[in-house]
Design a protein around this motif. Structure first.
Motif, mmCIF file in Angstrom:
data_model
loop_
_atom_site.group_PDB
_atom_site.id
_atom_site.type_symbol
_atom_site.label_atom_id
_atom_site.label_comp_id
_atom_site.label_asym_id
_atom_site.label_seq_id
_atom_site.Cartn_x
_atom_site.Cartn_y
_atom_site.Cartn_z
ATOM 1 N N CYS B 3 0.840 -1.193 0.000
ATOM 2 C CA CYS B 3 0.000 0.000 0.000
ATOM 3 C C CYS B 3 0.883 1.255 0.000
ATOM 4 C CB CYS B 3 -0.895 -0.058 1.235
ATOM 5 S SG CYS B 3 -1.497 1.529 1.771
ATOM 6 N N CYS B 6 1.069 2.996 3.440
ATOM 7 C CA CYS B 6 1.914 2.262 4.393
ATOM 8 C C CYS B 6 3.386 2.497 4.069
ATOM 9 C CB CYS B 6 1.598 0.768 4.354
ATOM 10 S SG CYS B 6 0.043 0.367 5.169
ATOM 11 N N HIS B 43 -3.268 -0.171 8.836
ATOM 12 C CA HIS B 43 -3.826 -0.183 7.481
ATOM 13 C C HIS B 43 -5.265 -0.705 7.458
ATOM 14 C CE1 HIS B 43 -3.864 -0.750 3.056
ATOM 15 N NE2 HIS B 43 -4.688 -1.740 3.369
ATOM 16 N N HIS B 94 -6.206 2.920 1.695
ATOM 17 C CA HIS B 94 -5.818 3.152 3.092
ATOM 18 C C HIS B 94 -6.472 4.474 3.495
ATOM 19 C CE1 HIS B 94 -2.295 2.876 6.198
ATOM 20 N NE2 HIS B 94 -3.177 3.770 6.639
HETATM 21 ZN ZN LIG Z 1 -1.812 0.980 4.007
#
Ligand SMILES: [Zn+2]
Ligand SMILES: [Zn+2]
Lengths: 236, 175
Positions: B3, B6, B43, B94
């Motif tokens: 992601c 992240c 997340h 996210h």
């Molecule tokens: Zn994430």
């Protein structure tokens, strides 16, 4: 009217603002609305000029003109209710998404003088567009903004990123020039205290939001009155 | 593929703020200079996936960062925007808040043309919503602190869970 406003005390001015505010009248029930939710801190109503069907306005019951004036406790509550209203939209309209939106200041699209959070149901292929443009910033721009923000964040919120000078042999990937210091809950609380003391800053922000030029120097006593005067003009 | 948020949260390069729950970083491809992304460290795709503690904290921090933008960048306004779900313009799976500095005559368009709805359409919308708002504001003390991606906010009756899961799954469909 101008003269009358100028002679008001801050308390009288706040009262005057409330009397002029349609949303305060909605909160008190003097003006009818389609009420979706209410508790002792806030009220959620349908926007009569909706971006989409089911567009909800979530308002604190207390009159705050802009977000920086909203106390943390109220902000926290509004956030939770926003989440639940978003979920309510998903269920009620079987929509495929929601936007949660706040406009602070005229240039940001704030139309009412009462702080509010918009919760807007979104449907696949509807005609709304909240996609944000992605304009690249130069490294120099980024650095300048980053340094200014970090300095202020460190002063007000206690979070500090310490820049270490990377060794010349290290590459960008391995250098990791920055070490964050992670805040604990205590520090977060302290932060909140510090920011609450920044009430004068809020006043300055209000001035800017009302379109008043930063450079204009008004005598200290007149400042608040002139500023609220401006705001009431701009919103009327 | 990891992601992108992240990934960003691990980097320190453009980090502005961080605490136990959330991280804020400066966006390098921005809606306007000073555009901040504020995201929970944990997340999950949408706001409904997060417990009240994180949701309330992130908005309180957003308010402070917005104030700091005012004080630092000589701007005239800010927008706070959550695009929740693909249909709402969400581009990263996210949950995050955009904190966007605004200036007079900037080229950003975050506005809409109001829809003219008939009184009966408004009434229908009101009725549909109030069917589900019975428990809004109630369950907040009972939240656990762990967040499961599939766990949805429980408003309404148990028999709506299936529908809700469907909605949540539907929203998760983000590339
Ligand atoms: Zn994430
Ligand atoms: Zn008001």
């Amino acid at each position: 009217m101008q003269e009358k406003i100028k002679n008001m005390s801050p308390e009288e001015l706040k009262e005057f603002q409330k009397q002029q505010c349609i949303f305060c009248h909605i909160v008190s029930g003097k003006v009818p609305s389609k009420k979706i939710y209410e508790d002792n801190k806030c009220i959620a109503i349908l926007d009569i000029n909706p971006a989409n069907i089911g567009h909800i306005l979530l308002l604190p019951k207390e009159h705050y003109m802009i977000m920086p004036q909203v106390p943390d406790e109220i902000m926290a509550h509004l956030a939770i209710i926003s989440k639940q209203l978003s979920n309510t939209c998903l269920k009620a309209f079987q929509c495929q998404g929601t936007n949660i939106f706040v406009a602070n200041g005229l240039v940001a699209g704030q139309k009412a003088q009462h702080f509010m959070i918009h919760v807007i149901p979104r449907f696949d292929g509807d005609d709304l567009n909240f996609t944000l443009p992605e304009n690249p910033l130069t490294e120099a721009q980024l650095k300048q903004i980053r340094d200014m923000l970090r300095q202020k964040v460190s002063a007000l919120m206690g979070f500090k990123i310490e820049e270490k000078t990377p060794l010349p042999t290290q590459t960008q990937e391995t250098a990791n020039p920055v070490e964050p210091i992670i805040n604990t809950k205590d520090e977060i609380d302290k932060t909140i205290d510090k920011i609450e003391k920044g009430a004068e800053e809020t006043e300055k922000i209000l001035e800017r939001l009302s379109g008043k030029k930063e450079a204009e120097t008004t005598p200290e006593k007149k400042k608040e009155k002139a500023n609220l005067d401006d705001i009431s003009k701009l919103f009327s | 593929m990891e992601c992108p948020i992240c990934q960003k949260l691990k980097e320190n390069k453009n980090k502005i703020y961080e605490d136990e729950l959330v991280t804020a970083f400066l966006k390098d491809k921005s809606a306007s200079p000073g555009h901040i992304i504020l995201a929970p460290k944990k997340h999950a795709p949408i706001i409904e996936n997060y417990d009240d503690k994180i949701v309330s904290h992130i908005f309180v921090i957003a308010n402070k960062l917005s104030s700091i933008l005012f004080e630092t960048l000589q701007i005239h306004g800010t927008n706070i925007l959550v695009n929740n779900g693909l249909a709402a313009g969400q581009d990263v799976p996210h949950f995050h808040l955009n904190i966007i500095p605004r200036m007079e005559n900037d080229s950003l368009k975050l506005d809409w043309t109001p829809k003219q709805l008939a009184e009966d359409e408004m009434k229908t919308a009101e009725l549909k919503l109030t069917q589900f708002t019975g428990n809004v504001g109630n369950a907040k003390q009972q939240k656990t602190e762990t967040i499961e991606v599939k766990e949805a906010e429980t408003i309404g009756n148990g028999d709506e869970d299936e529908e809700e899961n469907y909605l949540i799954k539907h929203l998760h469909r983000i590339p």
